[in-house]
Design an enzyme around this catalytic site. Structure first.
Site, PDB file in Angstrom:
ATOM      1  N   ARG A  14      -9.537  -8.269  10.734  1.00 23.64           N
ATOM      2  CA  ARG A  14      -9.647  -9.343   9.524  1.00 23.64           C
ATOM      3  C   ARG A  14     -10.452 -10.456  10.060  1.00 23.64           C
ATOM      4  O   ARG A  14     -10.449 -11.550   9.557  1.00 23.64           O
ATOM      5  CB  ARG A  14      -8.055  -9.874   9.186  1.00 23.64           C
ATOM      6  CG  ARG A  14      -7.123  -8.935   8.875  1.00 23.64           C
ATOM      7  CD  ARG A  14      -6.103  -9.316   8.225  1.00 23.64           C
ATOM      8  NE  ARG A  14      -5.085  -8.227   8.160  1.00 23.64           N
ATOM      9  CZ  ARG A  14      -3.818  -7.994   8.623  1.00 23.64           C
ATOM     10  NH1 ARG A  14      -3.354  -8.742   9.729  1.00 23.64           N
ATOM     11  NH2 ARG A  14      -3.026  -6.945   8.361  1.00 23.64           N
ATOM     12  N   ASP A  49      -7.387   4.282   9.945  1.00 24.29           N
ATOM     13  CA  ASP A  49      -7.100   3.396   8.907  1.00 24.29           C
ATOM     14  C   ASP A  49      -8.388   3.717   7.684  1.00 24.29           C
ATOM     15  O   ASP A  49      -9.400   3.335   7.982  1.00 24.29           O
ATOM     16  CB  ASP A  49      -7.010   1.749   9.165  1.00 24.29           C
ATOM     17  CG  ASP A  49      -5.776   1.432   8.264  1.00 24.29           C
ATOM     18  OD1 ASP A  49      -5.513   1.965   7.345  1.00 24.29           O
ATOM     19  OD2 ASP A  49      -5.188   0.345   9.002  1.00 24.29           O
ATOM     20  N   CYS A  63      -9.594 -12.744  18.620  1.00 25.08           N
ATOM     21  CA  CYS A  63      -9.840 -11.189  19.122  1.00 25.08           C
ATOM     22  C   CYS A  63     -11.253 -11.199  18.528  1.00 25.08           C
ATOM     23  O   CYS A  63     -11.284 -10.957  17.435  1.00 25.08           O
ATOM     24  CB  CYS A  63      -8.761 -10.301  18.996  1.00 25.08           C
ATOM     25  SG  CYS A  63      -7.445 -10.442  19.670  1.00 25.08           S
ATOM     26  N   CYS A 102     -11.021  -8.279  15.809  1.00 22.82           N
ATOM     27  CA  CYS A 102     -10.238  -8.316  14.899  1.00 22.82           C
ATOM     28  C   CYS A 102     -10.746  -7.905  13.460  1.00 22.82           C
ATOM     29  O   CYS A 102     -11.830  -7.886  13.073  1.00 22.82           O
ATOM     30  CB  CYS A 102      -9.807 -10.005  14.415  1.00 22.82           C
ATOM     31  SG  CYS A 102      -8.848 -10.204  13.077  1.00 22.82           S
ATOM     32  N   ARG A 143       0.967  -1.244   0.107  1.00 19.42           N
ATOM     33  CA  ARG A 143       0.035  -0.026  -0.090  1.00 19.42           C
ATOM     34  C   ARG A 143       0.842   1.171  -0.044  1.00 19.42           C
ATOM     35  O   ARG A 143       0.710   2.253  -0.703  1.00 19.42           O
ATOM     36  CB  ARG A 143      -0.780  -0.062   1.270  1.00 19.42           C
ATOM     37  CG  ARG A 143      -1.769   1.403   1.446  1.00 19.42           C
ATOM     38  CD  ARG A 143      -2.780   0.898   2.440  1.00 19.42           C
ATOM     39  NE  ARG A 143      -3.664  -0.087   1.670  1.00 19.42           N
ATOM     40  CZ  ARG A 143      -4.420  -0.805   2.429  1.00 19.42           C
ATOM     41  NH1 ARG A 143      -4.608  -0.760   3.830  1.00 19.42           N
ATOM     42  NH2 ARG A 143      -5.217  -1.515   1.834  1.00 19.42           N
ATOM     43  N   TYR A 144       1.813   1.423   0.623  1.00 19.85           N
ATOM     44  CA  TYR A 144       2.832   2.402   0.785  1.00 19.85           C
ATOM     45  C   TYR A 144       3.876   2.205  -0.086  1.00 19.85           C
ATOM     46  O   TYR A 144       4.234   1.404  -0.423  1.00 19.85           O
ATOM     47  CB  TYR A 144       3.370   2.649   2.329  1.00 19.85           C
ATOM     48  CG  TYR A 144       2.227   2.864   3.300  1.00 19.85           C
ATOM     49  CD1 TYR A 144       1.698   4.371   3.448  1.00 19.85           C
ATOM     50  CD2 TYR A 144       1.635   1.765   4.244  1.00 19.85           C
ATOM     51  CE1 TYR A 144       0.711   4.379   4.422  1.00 19.85           C
ATOM     52  CE2 TYR A 144       0.549   2.109   5.006  1.00 19.85           C
ATOM     53  CZ  TYR A 144      -0.068   3.453   5.179  1.00 19.85           C
ATOM     54  OH  TYR A 144      -0.694   3.564   5.976  1.00 19.85           O
ATOM     55  N   CYS A 187      -3.792 -17.867  14.787  1.00 18.37           N
ATOM     56  CA  CYS A 187      -3.728 -17.064  15.955  1.00 18.37           C
ATOM     57  C   CYS A 187      -3.865 -17.857  17.063  1.00 18.37           C
ATOM     58  O   CYS A 187      -4.867 -18.937  17.301  1.00 18.37           O
ATOM     59  CB  CYS A 187      -4.908 -15.884  15.937  1.00 18.37           C
ATOM     60  SG  CYS A 187      -4.379 -14.677  15.051  1.00 18.37           S
ATOM     61  N   ARG A 205       7.348   0.061   1.863  1.00 15.80           N
ATOM     62  CA  ARG A 205       6.870  -0.965   2.878  1.00 15.80           C
ATOM     63  C   ARG A 205       5.634  -1.966   2.472  1.00 15.80           C
ATOM     64  O   ARG A 205       4.767  -1.343   2.043  1.00 15.80           O
ATOM     65  CB  ARG A 205       6.937  -0.444   4.429  1.00 15.80           C
ATOM     66  CG  ARG A 205       5.777   0.664   4.454  1.00 15.80           C
ATOM     67  CD  ARG A 205       6.234   1.636   5.837  1.00 15.80           C
ATOM     68  NE  ARG A 205       5.057   2.463   6.038  1.00 15.80           N
ATOM     69  CZ  ARG A 205       4.882   3.382   5.613  1.00 15.80           C
ATOM     70  NH1 ARG A 205       5.542   3.798   4.303  1.00 15.80           N
ATOM     71  NH2 ARG A 205       3.953   4.403   6.078  1.00 15.80           N
ATOM     72  N   LYS A 224      -3.201   4.967   7.037  1.00 14.17           N
ATOM     73  CA  LYS A 224      -3.403   5.493   8.316  1.00 14.17           C
ATOM     74  C   LYS A 224      -3.375   6.977   8.349  1.00 14.17           C
ATOM     75  O   LYS A 224      -2.520   7.513   7.686  1.00 14.17           O
ATOM     76  CB  LYS A 224      -2.484   4.811   9.487  1.00 14.17           C
ATOM     77  CG  LYS A 224      -2.546   3.290   9.327  1.00 14.17           C
ATOM     78  CD  LYS A 224      -1.163   2.911  10.060  1.00 14.17           C
ATOM     79  CE  LYS A 224      -1.489   1.243  10.403  1.00 14.17           C
ATOM     80  NZ  LYS A 224      -0.983   0.872   8.871  1.00 14.17           N
ATOM     81  N   ASP A 256     -11.931  -0.132  13.222  1.00 14.84           N
ATOM     82  CA  ASP A 256     -12.352  -0.237  11.859  1.00 14.84           C
ATOM     83  C   ASP A 256     -13.769  -0.639  11.407  1.00 14.84           C
ATOM     84  O   ASP A 256     -14.432  -1.102  12.384  1.00 14.84           O
ATOM     85  CB  ASP A 256     -11.420  -1.513  11.101  1.00 14.84           C
ATOM     86  CG  ASP A 256     -10.058  -1.028  10.622  1.00 14.84           C
ATOM     87  OD1 ASP A 256      -9.870   0.265  10.762  1.00 14.84           O
ATOM     88  OD2 ASP A 256      -9.107  -2.000  10.975  1.00 14.84           O
TER      89      ASP A 256
HETATM   90  C1  LIG Z   1      -0.115  -0.516   8.869  1.00  8.96           C
HETATM   91  C2  LIG Z   1       0.375  -0.783   7.572  1.00  8.96           C
HETATM   92  C3  LIG Z   1       1.730  -0.633   7.344  1.00  8.96           C
HETATM   93  C4  LIG Z   1       2.704  -0.121   8.205  1.00  8.96           C
HETATM   94  O1  LIG Z   1       2.508   1.190   8.377  1.00  8.96           O
HETATM   95  P1  LIG Z   1       3.359   2.102   9.110  1.00  8.96           P
HETATM   96  O2  LIG Z   1       2.650   3.312   9.455  1.00  8.96           O
HETATM   97  O3  LIG Z   1       4.659   2.340   8.696  1.00  8.96           O
HETATM   98  O4  LIG Z   1       3.504   1.434  10.713  1.00  8.96           O
HETATM   99  C5  LIG Z   1       2.099  -1.018   6.022  1.00  8.96           C
HETATM  100  N1  LIG Z   1       1.317  -1.717   5.185  1.00  8.96           N
HETATM  101  C6  LIG Z   1      -0.233  -1.685   5.496  1.00  8.96           C
HETATM  102  C7  LIG Z   1      -0.696  -2.347   4.444  1.00  8.96           C
HETATM  103  C8  LIG Z   1      -0.672  -1.474   6.557  1.00  8.96           C
HETATM  104  O5  LIG Z   1      -1.745  -1.570   6.982  1.00  8.96           O
END
Ligand SMILES: *Cc1c(COP(=O)(O)O)cnc(C)c1O
Length: 437
Positions: A144, A340, A139, A142, A122-123, A135, A126, A347, A303
């Protein structure tokens, strides 16, 4: 000889008569004896539900199954069952079957941003790497939840290899977040293998593990596990405590082992109605966390997943909590409150307002006490003219690979490197009209 609490002693005896002391700290025993049905729950805690309650609970379990470790069960306060934060996070509520108009199966669109079998990308730099679907506990909150109760499933080696290939082929990925399910439910050697493969990818600078094991099954954090993890630095661990009652001697021991292995620890809390939607509870929680070398990282707005309606608070509750933390306690004990974004926007941080007004050279701010103050900005600020040629620069910017022409989002609008002057939503009526002529 291990010393168990009365609750633990009773529960262990009821599961495995005569062996309580031997079995309690064996994490595999807790996995084998996880509580998945109402009758066992009643028998182990000495409580009983009425016929109508039981019918509704069974109906809930058909849609969203239950799994509670004997350890987590032992933390439940049976004197105040329905208000107990441990009970509420682990035991089904018929309210889970109420679906609100805006609820979604997959609110974060994780199944859409999905370029390889176990990857959510997504980002820019990362990825989320779902290495295990298993798990220790389910929870009730959850995110998910749609997947909870799918057959326990560890992705095949082939799927993991394909996902690793994706990471290898995308050099912009510098941070890999192992999630699931719970990565610490994998056998040590499987996790060791994944971490070793990631260590070998040069552009992966850090690996993070997201886990609720220190909360729900702290005995899983064995010395063998932390010895293995310590061979894969830089490795970070984020855990998931929601209430101070979850920080017990056993979980403190697990956290200490992880911290002693040199692993920086963070915590992600979900804001849950009736569980922790209270500034005092939250302050106690963050204080207990930092005492255990855990840095509060995120506080999540709950969520919009189906089945979570009864846990949701208004956003104002989260802002009230942050208002009660910033300035009132150590800066490093304050998590970032985030929503989110439904639809997969990632986020978004949310804060109380601290800037009250702003004129040409003056910002008016308020502090946590309500003191209103002014900050005088400089009359003349000469921005350094930057030709991005760091090799010739006398300042401190000699960064390899700095490239602001690749800025995205609002940062792109700010950079001035790009002719873009506006970010415009697609397919608005106004723009459709323009395209029409
Ligand atoms: C939360 C999340 C991350 C990590 O986000 P950070 O803000 O760096 O902690 C990476 N990918 C996805 C899909 C996420 O939901």
């Amino acid at each position: 000889m291990t010393i168990l609490s009365n609750n633990q002693q009773e529960i262990a005896e009821r599961i495995d008569a005569g062996h309580a002391d031997e079995v309690w700290r064996d994490w595999k025993w807790h996995v084998r004896h996880a509580i998945t049905d109402i009758s066992t729950f009643e028998r182990l805690l000495g409580v009983s539900f009425e016929d109508e309650e039981r019918r509704q609970l069974e109906e809930t379990l058909e849609r969203f199954p239950m799994r509670i470790t004997p350890y987590y069960l032992s933390l439940i306060d049976t004197n105040d069952l329905w208000n107990d934060p441990i009970f509420m996070q682990s035991f089904p509520s018929p309210a889970e079957l109420q679906v609100e108009p805006d609820d979604m199966e997959d609110p974060l669109a994780e199944d859409a941003d999905h370029p390889a079998p176990c990857i959510t990308h997504r980002y820019p730099d990362r990825v989320l790497f779902l290495v295990s679907n298993v798990c220790a506990m389910y929870c009730r909150h959850c995110t998910r939840k749609r997947k909870v109760g799918d057959v326990d499933y560890i992705p095949s080696e082939a799927e993991v290899i394909e996902s690793l290939d994706y990471i290898r082929e995308n050099p912009q990925i510098r941070d890999v977040l192992l999630s699931g399910g719970d990565p610490l439910m994998l056998p040590d050697d499987r996790l060791d293998w994944v971490l070793t493969e990631l260590d070998d990818i040069e552009h992966v600078e850090v690996v993070r593990i997201g886990t609720r094991i220190p909360v729900t099954l702290p005995y899983r954090v064995t010395e063998d596990l932390t010895d293995m993890l310590a061979r894969h630095h830089p490795l970070w661990v984020n855990t998931h405590f929601n209430h101070p009652a979850e920080i017990t001697d056993s979980s403190e021991k697990a956290l200490a082992r992880l911290a002693d292995a040199g692993i920086p620890l963070g915590n992600q809390t979900v804001l849950l109605a009736g569980v922790n939607d209270c500034p005092r509870i939250m302050k106690t929680l963050v204080h207990k966390l930092v005492k255990n070398r855990v840095r509060p990282y995120y506080l999540y707005q709950c969520d919009l997943s189906e089945g979570l309606a009864h846990f949701r608070t208004p956003v104002s509750k989260g802002i009230e909590i942050i208002e009660n933390l910033i300035g009132h306690t150590s800066g490093f004990a304050v998590p970032t409150y985030v929503i989110d974004a439904p639809g997969g926007g990632g986020k978004i941080p949310v804060m109380p307002q601290y800037i009250i007004s702003w004129a040409t050279n003056r910002v008016v701010l308020r502090n946590f006490e309500g003191v209103i103050t002014t900050y005088r900005e400089p009359d003349s600020y000469e921005p350094v003219w930057c030709d991005r040629k760091c090799a010739n620069c006398d300042l401190y910017l000699k960064l390899d690979g700095a490239d602001e022409s690749k800025a995205v989002g609002i940062a792109k609008l700010l950079s001035g490197e790009d002719p873009t002057t506006a970010l415009v939503p697609e397919h608005t009526e106004r723009f459709e009209r323009r395209n029409g002529c």
